[in-house]
Design a protein around this motif. Structure first.
Motif: not given
Length: 173
Positions: A60-61, A63, A66, A69, A113, A116, A128, A130, A140, A142, A172
């Motif tokens: 998860t990063s 938005t 990427a 994290r 996508t 990441t 992904a 969001q 986001e 993943f 994405h």
């Protein structure tokens, strides 16, 4: 005496690298102290409309960034995961972490996508999601499902509960 000096030098070098990584991770956690923890599973969760137990939680990063994290648990570490789609949201149980929940009304985009942070797969190999983790934080998440048909079903199930248009299914960037 030569091999002992080399061995000590290598051990010292590894210790410095590990120490720098630890300091960097802790600095990231301190910077992200304002990010609230991911929601816990609701008490009375209905039966899932779709579930997949052969998935990977990748990251998860922030938005649009990427490489940034999220270091807040249970979002911090990747691992095998069980993913369930419920009418009220998505439940993600990563091995070794407490399960977390993405409420359907917090989802702002669902897309395919390819890459990441530290993970690149075949085109459209990642999902992904969001979502808003708080009023001021968009992230986001993943997810990797190896089986293409299960991946398509998961994408469809998440899109359906999030009440998003077909435009959100595009690739994405």
């Amino acid at each position: 005496m030569g091999p002992i000096v080399w061995t000590v030098g290598i051990i010292l070098g590894i210790a410095i690298i590990v120490g720098a990584m630890w300091l960097g991770w802790n600095r990231r956690r301190r910077r992200q102290v304002s990010i609230p923890p991911a929601p816990e599973l609701p008490e009375h969760l209905s039966e899932p409309s779709f579930a997949v137990d052969d998935a990977h939680y990748v990251a998860t990063s922030v938005t649009g960034n990427a490489l940034n994290r999220i270091a807040v648990r249970p979002l911090a570490y990747r691992g095998r995961a069980v993913i369930e789609v419920h009418p009220s949201g998505v439940a993600i149980g990563v091995t070794g972490e407490r399960p977390f929940f993405i409420p359907s009304d917090a989802i702002t985009l669902v897309a395919r996508t390819q890459a990441t942070i530290d993970r690149a797969v075949e085109p459209n190999g990642l999902i992904a999601v969001q979502w808003n983790i708080g009023p001021e934080h968009s992230v986001e998440t993943f997810i990797r499902v190896v089986n293409p048909s299960a991946r398509a079903e998961l994408l469809e199930a998440i899109t359906n509960i999030s009440d998003l248009s077909n435009a959100t299914r595009e690739e994405h960037k």
